[in-house]
Design a protein around this motif. Structure first.
Motif, PDB file in Angstrom:
ATOM      1  N   ILE A 213       0.808  -1.138   0.116  1.00 46.32           N
ATOM      2  CA  ILE A 213      -0.056   0.047   0.021  1.00 46.32           C
ATOM      3  C   ILE A 213       0.888   1.246  -0.064  1.00 46.32           C
ATOM      4  O   ILE A 213       1.649   1.496   0.849  1.00 46.32           O
ATOM      5  CB  ILE A 213      -1.048   0.039   1.093  1.00 46.32           C
ATOM      6  CG1 ILE A 213      -1.906  -1.220   1.172  1.00 46.32           C
ATOM      7  CG2 ILE A 213      -1.802   1.346   1.375  1.00 46.32           C
ATOM      8  CD1 ILE A 213      -2.641  -1.313   2.528  1.00 46.32           C
ATOM      9  N   GLU A 214       0.735   1.953  -0.913  1.00 49.94           N
ATOM     10  CA  GLU A 214       1.524   3.300  -1.276  1.00 49.94           C
ATOM     11  C   GLU A 214       0.991   4.614  -0.930  1.00 49.94           C
ATOM     12  O   GLU A 214       1.439   5.503  -0.584  1.00 49.94           O
ATOM     13  CB  GLU A 214       2.291   3.156  -2.498  1.00 49.94           C
ATOM     14  CG  GLU A 214       1.317   3.566  -3.725  1.00 49.94           C
ATOM     15  CD  GLU A 214       2.081   3.594  -4.999  1.00 49.94           C
ATOM     16  OE1 GLU A 214       3.251   4.097  -4.901  1.00 49.94           O
ATOM     17  OE2 GLU A 214       1.576   3.426  -6.031  1.00 49.94           O
ATOM     18  N   ARG A 215      -0.524   4.580  -1.026  1.00 51.57           N
ATOM     19  CA  ARG A 215      -1.266   5.660  -1.078  1.00 51.57           C
ATOM     20  C   ARG A 215      -2.485   5.501  -0.301  1.00 51.57           C
ATOM     21  O   ARG A 215      -3.282   4.238  -0.201  1.00 51.57           O
ATOM     22  CB  ARG A 215      -1.728   6.383  -2.324  1.00 51.57           C
ATOM     23  CG  ARG A 215      -0.296   7.001  -2.975  1.00 51.57           C
ATOM     24  CD  ARG A 215      -0.815   7.715  -4.317  1.00 51.57           C
ATOM     25  NE  ARG A 215      -1.238   9.134  -4.060  1.00 51.57           N
ATOM     26  CZ  ARG A 215      -1.890   9.543  -4.915  1.00 51.57           C
ATOM     27  NH1 ARG A 215      -1.889   9.539  -6.385  1.00 51.57           N
ATOM     28  NH2 ARG A 215      -2.396  10.955  -4.680  1.00 51.57           N
ATOM     29  N   VAL A 216      -3.035   6.310   0.599  1.00 45.64           N
ATOM     30  CA  VAL A 216      -4.423   6.008   1.618  1.00 45.64           C
ATOM     31  C   VAL A 216      -5.121   7.195   1.611  1.00 45.64           C
ATOM     32  O   VAL A 216      -4.568   8.341   1.765  1.00 45.64           O
ATOM     33  CB  VAL A 216      -3.837   5.691   3.116  1.00 45.64           C
ATOM     34  CG1 VAL A 216      -4.979   5.457   3.981  1.00 45.64           C
ATOM     35  CG2 VAL A 216      -2.908   4.280   2.807  1.00 45.64           C
ATOM     36  N   ARG A 217      -6.493   7.342   1.380  1.00 41.46           N
ATOM     37  CA  ARG A 217      -7.361   8.103   1.823  1.00 41.46           C
ATOM     38  C   ARG A 217      -8.504   7.600   2.858  1.00 41.46           C
ATOM     39  O   ARG A 217      -8.768   6.521   2.487  1.00 41.46           O
ATOM     40  CB  ARG A 217      -7.799   8.868   0.702  1.00 41.46           C
ATOM     41  CG  ARG A 217      -7.047   9.382  -0.381  1.00 41.46           C
ATOM     42  CD  ARG A 217      -6.553  10.632   0.100  1.00 41.46           C
ATOM     43  NE  ARG A 217      -5.454  11.349  -0.705  1.00 41.46           N
ATOM     44  CZ  ARG A 217      -4.189  11.157  -0.468  1.00 41.46           C
ATOM     45  NH1 ARG A 217      -3.636  10.508   0.157  1.00 41.46           N
ATOM     46  NH2 ARG A 217      -3.374  12.035  -1.581  1.00 41.46           N
ATOM     47  N   LEU A 227      -7.367   2.880  -0.995  1.00 37.54           N
ATOM     48  CA  LEU A 227      -6.037   2.316  -0.783  1.00 37.54           C
ATOM     49  C   LEU A 227      -5.320   2.422  -2.297  1.00 37.54           C
ATOM     50  O   LEU A 227      -6.029   2.009  -3.303  1.00 37.54           O
ATOM     51  CB  LEU A 227      -5.838   1.055  -0.395  1.00 37.54           C
ATOM     52  CG  LEU A 227      -6.320   0.843   0.961  1.00 37.54           C
ATOM     53  CD1 LEU A 227      -6.172  -0.478   1.311  1.00 37.54           C
ATOM     54  CD2 LEU A 227      -5.899   1.687   2.093  1.00 37.54           C
ATOM     55  N   LYS A 228      -4.169   2.853  -2.605  1.00 37.51           N
ATOM     56  CA  LYS A 228      -3.481   2.770  -3.822  1.00 37.51           C
ATOM     57  C   LYS A 228      -2.194   1.651  -3.750  1.00 37.51           C
ATOM     58  O   LYS A 228      -1.521   1.821  -2.593  1.00 37.51           O
ATOM     59  CB  LYS A 228      -2.954   3.838  -4.480  1.00 37.51           C
ATOM     60  CG  LYS A 228      -2.058   3.879  -6.042  1.00 37.51           C
ATOM     61  CD  LYS A 228      -3.176   3.732  -6.844  1.00 37.51           C
ATOM     62  CE  LYS A 228      -2.616   3.744  -8.323  1.00 37.51           C
ATOM     63  NZ  LYS A 228      -1.782   2.770  -8.450  1.00 37.51           N
ATOM     64  N   VAL A 229      -2.229   0.666  -4.138  1.00 38.59           N
ATOM     65  CA  VAL A 229      -1.346  -0.338  -4.249  1.00 38.59           C
ATOM     66  C   VAL A 229      -0.290  -0.703  -5.244  1.00 38.59           C
ATOM     67  O   VAL A 229      -0.720  -0.399  -6.557  1.00 38.59           O
ATOM     68  CB  VAL A 229      -1.927  -1.792  -4.054  1.00 38.59           C
ATOM     69  CG1 VAL A 229      -1.242  -3.036  -4.057  1.00 38.59           C
ATOM     70  CG2 VAL A 229      -2.819  -1.777  -2.980  1.00 38.59           C
ATOM     71  N   ILE A 230       0.964  -0.710  -4.934  1.00 37.34           N
ATOM     72  CA  ILE A 230       2.088  -0.605  -6.116  1.00 37.34           C
ATOM     73  C   ILE A 230       1.644  -2.049  -7.013  1.00 37.34           C
ATOM     74  O   ILE A 230       1.644  -2.999  -6.524  1.00 37.34           O
ATOM     75  CB  ILE A 230       3.449  -0.974  -5.287  1.00 37.34           C
ATOM     76  CG1 ILE A 230       3.763   0.510  -4.517  1.00 37.34           C
ATOM     77  CG2 ILE A 230       4.564  -0.946  -6.513  1.00 37.34           C
ATOM     78  CD1 ILE A 230       4.891   0.396  -3.811  1.00 37.34           C
ATOM     79  N   GLY A 231       1.884  -1.613  -8.023  1.00 38.18           N
ATOM     80  CA  GLY A 231       1.873  -2.878  -9.365  1.00 38.18           C
ATOM     81  C   GLY A 231       0.293  -2.729  -9.660  1.00 38.18           C
ATOM     82  O   GLY A 231      -0.281  -3.587 -10.357  1.00 38.18           O
TER      83      GLY A 231
END
Length: 341
Positions: A213-217, A227-231
């Motif tokens: 997980i690289e970004r969270v709101r 969530l934004k997940v790498i890949g």
């Protein structure tokens, strides 16, 4: 053509193959640092050299072999021969810089953390064991004992020294390199922020690789996360996420993700300005989990476990931030107490 291998973090080494006439990036690649087997961090590798005769040669050989392999991957991607590479630009932290060049890194392991050289160097690729018949290598200068050539490259890359007023450039990692510009005067320092910003020593922390997980709101009303997940291209609440994430899974949270998470938890009222997670919110959301004497916030649930931000994780980020802030404050004081932009 130019290959630039930037060693700005502990774990991964990156390279870019560029056309010298146009600046176009022809290929990019990265790989894990092979020196990890000698120690997870810079100081443990310096200790390895101190305690093992010939350890410096082992470390030098490992990084040069990896660098040559990385160059091979880049030229293969671009469909070119190694003979087309004319220039190699290398930057890295001071320990990596010294090990790559075959210089003794042990003075960097104890005060006054003296550099063997603070000058830029130009050598043939052959001298660094690189299979590039026509290339020369430019190794950028380190600034100080724990402020390396990667920081010098960052200053040049954003033209930090050309700014007016007061601004701060920070390279965040296990050590945070900080450069304060006050009307063209540059002040630099290194702050021991620890590994939390890189996802280490966290309950669900991991390196910034696929599945992290690289970004969270966080919605302040429902306390539900996005969530934004790498890949994975879609966000967790967008169509196609489950299918796209099936290949990597959601395996943990990396440094940028946990910074996002803690900030969003504060903005959503999940934790207060002191960093304490509010357990009473468990009545509003089952994302708030009782962990005995403290509470945690669940970012992701799966059959094989959950990715959670615990109270200890918040404290680790607070400690890292405190070290970073202390470094900035000391530079501001040294520069004459200007107010950063």
């Amino acid at each position: 053509l130019q290959n630039s291998s930037a060693a700005s973090d502990v774990y991964k080494r990156q390279g870019h193959l560029c056309d010298l006439t146009t600046g176009e990036v022809l290929a990019s690649a990265g790989r894990m640092n092979p020196q990890i087997r000698f120690g997870e961090d810079l100081m443990s590798r310096v200790s390895y050299v101190m305690m093992n005769p010939g350890g410096d040669r082992e470390l030098t050989g490992a990084i040069r072999t990896a660098l040559d392999s990385l160059i091979g991957e880049l030229v293969d991607q671009a469909g070119l021969g190694r003979d087309r590479v004319l220039e190699v630009v290398l930057v890295g932290n001071p320990v990596m810089h010294h090990i790559l060049l075959g210089l003794d890194p042990t003075p960097l392991g104890q005060a006054p953390f003296a550099l063997a050289t603070n000058r830029s160097l130009t050598v043939s690729a052959h001298e660094l064991s690189l299979d590039l018949p026509h290339a020369r290598c430019y190794v950028a200068p380190c600034i100080a004992g724990h402020v390396g050539a990667d920081t010098a490259a960052a200053i040049l890359g954003v033209r930090h020294g050309e700014r007016t007023g007061v601004s701060v450039l920070v390279d965040v990692g296990t050590n945070a390199e900080i450069v304060l510009n006050h009307d063209g005067r540059l002040f630099a320092a290194s702050s021991p922020t620890g590994p939390a910003f890189e996802g280490a020593q966290l309950s669900s922390g991991q390196r910034a690789t696929a599945g992290a997980i690289e970004r969270v709101r966080i919605d302040p009303d429902t306390l539900e996360p996005r969530l934004k997940v790498i890949g994975v291209e879609p966000w967790s609440d967008e169509p196609g996420f489950d299918e796209a994430a099936a290949a990597t899974g959601v395996t943990g949270v990396c440094g940028s993700g946990v910074i996002d998470a803690v900030a969003e938890m504060y903005l959503a009222g999940i934790c207060d300005r002191n960093g304490m997670i509010d357990g009473s919110l468990a009545d509003r959301s089952d994302r708030i989990r009782d962990e005995g004497r403290t509470h945690g916030y669940v970012l992701w649930r799966a059959d094989d476990g959950a990715v959670t931000i615990t109270q200890n994780d918040v404290r680790a980020i607070q400690l890292a931030k405190a070290a970073l802030r202390a470094g900035i404050d000391l530079l501001v004081e040294r520069a004459g107490s200007p107010t950063p932009d």
